[in-house]
Every structure is written in C-alpha cells, then in structure tokens.
Design a protein around this motif. Structure first.
Motif, short mmCIF file in Angstrom:
data_model
loop_
_atom_site.label_atom_id
_atom_site.label_comp_id
_atom_site.label_asym_id
_atom_site.label_seq_id
_atom_site.Cartn_x
_atom_site.Cartn_y
_atom_site.Cartn_z
N LEU A 133 -7.09 -11.69 5.02
CA LEU A 133 -7.42 -10.49 4.69
C LEU A 133 -8.59 -9.94 5.24
O LEU A 133 -9.75 -10.28 4.99
N ARG A 134 -8.84 -8.66 6.12
CA ARG A 134 -9.60 -8.12 6.48
C ARG A 134 -10.32 -6.87 5.92
O ARG A 134 -11.34 -6.82 5.34
N TRP A 135 -9.08 -5.99 5.53
CA TRP A 135 -9.43 -4.71 4.67
C TRP A 135 -8.18 -4.56 3.66
O TRP A 135 -7.24 -4.98 3.90
N PHE A 136 -8.66 -4.09 2.77
CA PHE A 136 -7.81 -3.60 1.61
C PHE A 136 -7.88 -2.27 1.34
O PHE A 136 -8.99 -1.81 1.04
N VAL A 137 -6.90 -1.31 1.70
CA VAL A 137 -6.89 -0.02 1.78
C VAL A 137 -6.07 0.48 0.22
O VAL A 137 -4.86 -0.07 0.41
N LEU A 138 -6.67 0.99 -0.60
CA LEU A 138 -5.97 1.49 -1.79
C LEU A 138 -5.59 2.98 -1.50
O LEU A 138 -6.65 3.78 -1.42
N ASN A 139 -4.31 3.18 -1.39
CA ASN A 139 -3.88 4.50 -1.33
C ASN A 139 -3.68 5.19 -2.57
O ASN A 139 -2.82 4.91 -3.49
N VAL A 140 -4.65 6.22 -2.90
CA VAL A 140 -4.75 6.77 -4.24
C VAL A 140 -4.03 8.24 -4.19
O VAL A 140 -4.39 8.89 -5.01
N GLU A 141 -3.00 8.27 -3.40
CA GLU A 141 -2.42 9.75 -3.45
C GLU A 141 -1.74 9.93 -4.70
O GLU A 141 -1.33 11.08 -5.21
N GLY B 232 -15.50 -9.96 -2.51
CA GLY B 232 -16.10 -11.20 -2.83
C GLY B 232 -15.37 -12.36 -1.82
O GLY B 232 -15.73 -13.53 -1.59
N ARG B 233 -14.33 -11.94 -1.46
CA ARG B 233 -13.46 -12.71 -0.55
C ARG B 233 -14.03 -12.36 1.06
O ARG B 233 -13.49 -13.10 2.04
N GLY B 234 -14.86 -11.47 1.23
CA GLY B 234 -15.40 -11.22 2.46
C GLY B 234 -14.76 -10.02 3.19
O GLY B 234 -14.82 -9.86 4.43
N ALA B 235 -13.93 -9.38 2.46
CA ALA B 235 -13.07 -8.30 2.99
C ALA B 235 -13.65 -7.04 2.70
O ALA B 235 -14.54 -6.78 2.03
N THR B 236 -13.25 -5.84 3.36
CA THR B 236 -13.77 -4.57 3.06
C THR B 236 -12.69 -3.99 2.34
O THR B 236 -11.23 -3.97 2.39
N MET C 173 -10.79 -0.82 -11.43
CA MET C 173 -11.05 -0.55 -9.77
C MET C 173 -12.32 -1.15 -9.39
O MET C 173 -12.38 -1.71 -8.21
N GLU C 174 -13.37 -1.06 -10.18
CA GLU C 174 -14.74 -1.52 -9.76
C GLU C 174 -14.32 -3.15 -9.65
O GLU C 174 -14.98 -3.86 -8.67
N THR C 175 -13.81 -3.68 -10.61
CA THR C 175 -13.63 -5.14 -10.68
C THR C 175 -12.83 -5.78 -9.26
O THR C 175 -13.07 -6.62 -8.82
#
Length: 566
Positions: free
Chosen positions: A479-487, A509-513, A500-502
């Motif tokens: 996993l490089r990026w995790f994008v949360l779509n908040v629409e 913590g996994r080294g992803a964005t 969401m903060e957790t």
C-alpha cells in the motif's frame, strides 16, 4: 404590506386578493366537505368518549384557524379518528366516570397540545415532522384501526365489552357473543357495507351523510328494539372559555399531549404534502402554528384535540376547491347544522355512528403498503408489524413512543452499518466506481480509494475504522496511498473524527500516505477545528478524485513499474 400579511396570516393575504372566479369552486367544495364532515366528526366524538355534538364544536374553530394560518390550500383540519382515540385513552382513567370532569379533561388536553405546538413553532421544530418513518406509520395506523374497531364492538353489536386494551376487549367480546342484539348488528354491518359500496362505485358521494340519514330514516320508520340514538342536541352554539387548570391534572396530561402532538403533527404534514399542488410549498413550522392555534380554539369551545383529515382533504380537491376559503364555507355549514338540524342529529342511531367509525378504521389499514414493504425488504415489514403490535399491546399513547423508538433504531441501524466501497477504474466509463459492482473494474496498484456511504458519527465510528483498515489490506501488493473519498461523509462528530485520526495513524504507521478526496468546506472546517486537517496536510486534502489520483501518479512516477498505476 401584502408580504407582511402573507408571512403572519397567509389566509388574510388570500382573502385580500380573492377572485370572484374562485367562489363557486370553494362554495361547492365547502358544502360537499361539510356533508361528509358532520356525521364523521360526530362519530369521532363518540370515539373520544364525548357527546357527538362535541365533534361539531371542535371542528368549527379548527376550520377557521387553518384557513387563515395553514400553508396548504387543500388540508381539512378538525377532529380525526387517531387523536380522538388518543383522547379516550388519556383521560378515561382520570375522569373516574364523571361526565363533567371528562369533558373538562378533554378540553384541557386540547389546550396543552395546542400550547406545546405553539412552543415547538417558536423553537422552529418543524423538522420533527419526519420523526416517524413510513413503515412505522403504516404499522402504527393499522394498530390504531384495530383499537378503533375494538372500542366500537359494544355499540356495533350490543355485546357488553370490558377492558381497556385491545386484546382484553376482544376476549371480553368473544365471551359475550351470545348476547349479540341482531338489530344492532344488522344496522352497523349494513352501514359499513353501504359505505364500502359507495367508496367503490360512487366515491364522490358524501357517504357518511347518506348512511347516517338512511339509518335515521330506517330506525324512525321501523322502530327496531334495542337500538339507541344520539339523544338531545343542545339548542345553542358552545360557550367559550378556558378549562380549569389543575396542576396535578396538568402533570398527568403532559405525556398524552406530547404523543397527541407528535401523531397529529406528523399526520398533518404528511397529508398536506401528499395533496400539495406542484407550485405549493408546505411549511412544517407554519403547520405547527396552525395546529397549535386550532387546538387552543377547540379547547375554548369545550372540544377535544384536532388534527387533519386525509379523506376530507381528498374530497375538497375532488369537489374543485380553489383556496382555503372552502374551509370557511365548511365552517359556516357546521353552524347552520348546529342551529337548524338538531332534530335530525338527535335521532342518529349510535350503531350507525359505530359503523361509520369502523369504516374509517378500515380505511386506515393500508394493505397495499404492507404488500410493498414485504416486496421491498422484510426488515421494513417487521418494523411495521412491531409498531402495530406495540400500539395494541401497550395502548396507543405508549405505542407512539414505541413507534418513535423503532424509527430512531431503524435509522441508527442503517447509519451504523452502511454500504462501503473500494473504487476503481472501469474501461469506457468515466469516473471511479465500486469494484464490487463492476467485474472488469481495475484498482490502481499501490492506491486504495475507499468510500464509506454515511455521515460519520458515534454510531458507526468503530465500524468505519475497522472496514477502512480491511479495505487497506484487500488489494495485492504494498500500500502506497490510502485515499478516503469523503463525498458521502457530509456530517461528522467528535467520536468519528477520533476514529479517522486513528485510521490515519494506522495507515501512516505502515509507511503509506493518508489523503482525503472530495473535501467540502463544511467538513474542512470540522477537520481544522479538530486539528486533523493540519496533521494530514493541506497538500493531501483534494477537492476531487481525479486530482487525488493524479497527485498519486505524479509522486510515485519514479517508483518501479509494478507500483505505478495504468
């Protein structure tokens, strides 16, 4: 000046600009509705445990008030079966069999209901009109209908019926079947059959009026034994005055008044919206004002709580009403009836009134709605059935609270466990879509775009965090990026932002964005106030999905090919 009148008293503005061309339609509609209303509200007064004429007294101010203050051109305000039955349930235990005290309690209940509605209007609580969901209303009304029928068994058959709750009444009736009075039963059943026939073949005819007149004529001509009649009707209009307010009684009536208000107001707004013209706006807060003043008016004339009538509203539209002036014509017709038609009213058989009530109760049971709920979702049908059983088991007042609790519980269940999606690219289709909906959808290697389809709140915060982490683990490869779509996350609370903060901490913590896409200004303001926007970073808060995906590609373009998107 006209704008001021329209805001304060909308009906006054209509009267100021009234056109002569509207008069014929409003007069015909008013007289037609009155022909239906007179026997109907007399029957509803008997449901409430009051003399039949009380229904006419309560109808008069309600019709005038709504014509001036209501936001619907069509709604007919006045006594209604549901609020009448709630009146009976609320005050019968308190009256201890004293008719004078009973009437005083009924008018006090109307006054408290009106004052509560006015307080809700001042606080602009009209949005509570949506408190009861459709399945709950369907089940609740079916339960009310059965209670109405149970309460009329004695008048419709002559069998003595004891008990306060529905199941006790039915049991008492079953044990006394040997005491049925054939003439009483034949009259009430004939009235129900006659009304059903008219509704099927000639729905525009004033069925209750024709039924009442026909029953009166038959009883007067044949003199069958065992059939009682309404009896003397006061040769006057009601006196005006507030009921005596006893602090102890007020405390006893607060909960019943609240439940009457919830049911009456919900019915009012649902009916008004159902019959609204396309260019008509039904204002929930305006309806609170009209309902409050109408109930206060009913109290002043020694009536009982009032609400709206879908049946009379439909009749008004069918008869060609143009404006709420038709309600004024109906009110004038009620006065004429009170002053002129007393001899006829006094000879109405109570068995015929029972038949009219049973007919109205059958109209409340929406069999088609139950069928549609079954076809749509069995859980929705279960909610409807539970609401109906709650009314039957706990009586109508606590049944309202059960119905409200079911509505809220149903909402929380759906909010707490909503649909979610990992989104990917579908060949030949613009945008990003749920990969479970499209077998040929492709995710972008190294990127997870996740959407949680509900507002984020305490009820679903932990579910959101858990399922989002599961989504992060689902695609193959690192996993490089995790994008949360908040629409869909148009509203958040403190608990949800903690979740969401957790989630962000776990992802980073996994080294992803961790990034957000489709961030609206309201949500951005909450993120900034919580302090999460600064932790994520403004460069990772994207207004659209394409900008988030492009940013991912730009920042990972120097990575090995197996980590880049297509």
């Amino acid at each position: 000046m006209m704008g001021k009148y329209r805001r304060v008293i909308p009906g006054w503005a209509v009267l100021r600009g009234y056109r002569r061309a509207w008069l014929a339609g409003d007069l015909v509609a008013g007289v037609t509705v009155a022909a239906y209303l007179v026997p109907q509200v007399m029957a509803y007064a008997t449901i409430a445990g009051l003399p039949p004429v009380t229904g006419l007294w309560a109808a008069f101010p309600a019709l005038i008030v709504y014509a001036l203050l209501g936001s619907s051109r069509s709604l007919s305000m006045g006594p209604e079966a549901t609020t009448a039955l709630m009146t009976l349930v609320a005050i019968k235990p308190l009256a201890a069999g004293h008719p004078v005290q009973y009437a005083r309690l009924a008018s006090t209940l109307a006054l408290i209901t009106g004052l509560m509605a006015l307080a809700a209007w001042l606080l602009r609580l009209g949005f509570f009109a949506d408190l009861l969901s459709r399945p709950v209303l369907v089940g609740y009304l079916a339960g009310v209908a059965l209670i109405m029928i149970g309460d009329q068994l004695q008048r419709a058959t002559g069998v003595p019926v004891r008990g306060q709750l529905f199941f006790a009444q039915v049991g008492s009736f079953a044990r006394g079947l040997g005491q049925v009075k054939p003439a009483v039963l034949a009259l009430s059943v004939s009235i129900v059959a006659f009304l059903l026939l008219l509704r099927w073949r000639w729905p525009r005819l004033p069925g209750p009026l024709l039924a009442a007149l026909l029953a009166t004529a038959v009883v007067a001509a044949l003199h069958p034994g065992g059939i009682s009649v309404v009896g003397p009707v006061p040769a006057r209009l009601p006196t005006v005055g507030l009921p005596t307010l006893d602090p102890g009684v007020l405390r006893e009536l607060l909960l019943p008044a609240f439940t009457v208000l919830v049911v009456g107001f919900s019915d009012d707004v649902v009916t008004a919206r159902s019959f609204a013209d396309r260019d008509e706006e039904i204002l929930a807060n305006r309806e609170l004002l009209a309902l409050g003043v109408a109930n206060a008016g009913a109290s002043l004339v020694h009536g009982f709580p009032v609400s709206s009538s879908g049946t009379r509203t439909a009749i008004a539209i069918t008869a060609g009403r143009k404006t709420q002036v038709y309600s004024l014509a109906t009110a004038a017709s009620v006065v004429v009836v009170l002053l002129v038609a007393r001899p006829v009213l006094s000879r109405f058989p109570t068995a015929a009134l029972a038949g009219i009530v049973i007919f109205a109760a059958l109209h409340l049971i929406d069999v088609e709605a139950f069928r549609r709920l079954l076809a749509f979702r069995r859980t929705e049908l279960g909610i409807a059935v539970a609401a109906g059983l709650g009314v039957l088991a706990f009586d109508i007042l606590y049944g309202v609270l059960v119905a409200i609790a079911l509505s809220v519980a149903d909402l929380l269940v759906r909010v707490a466990r909503p649909h979610d999606a990992i989104q990917g690219i579908v060949p030949g289709l613009a945008g990003m879509h749920d990969v479970d909906d499209y077998p040929d959808a492709q995710t972008i290697p190294g990127l997870v775009v996740y959407r949680y389809d509900a507002p984020l709140c305490f009820a679903n915060a932990e579910d959101f965090r858990r399922r989002a982490l599961a989504a992060a683990d689902r695609p193959p490869g690192p996993l490089r990026w995790f994008v949360l779509n908040v629409e869909a996350n148009v509203e958040v609370d403190f608990t949800a932002l903690e979740a969401m903060e957790t989630l962000r901490d776990d992802i980073t913590g996994r080294g992803a964005t961790f990034a957000l896409a489709r961030v609206k200004q309201d949500l951005l303001a909450r993120l900034q106030a919580f302090g999460l926007a600064g932790k994520i970073g403004p460069e990772l808060l994207f207004p659209t999905l394409p900008t988030a995906v492009q940013a991912y590609r730009d920042r990972t373009k120097d990575l090995p090919a197996d980590h880049q998107g297509p």
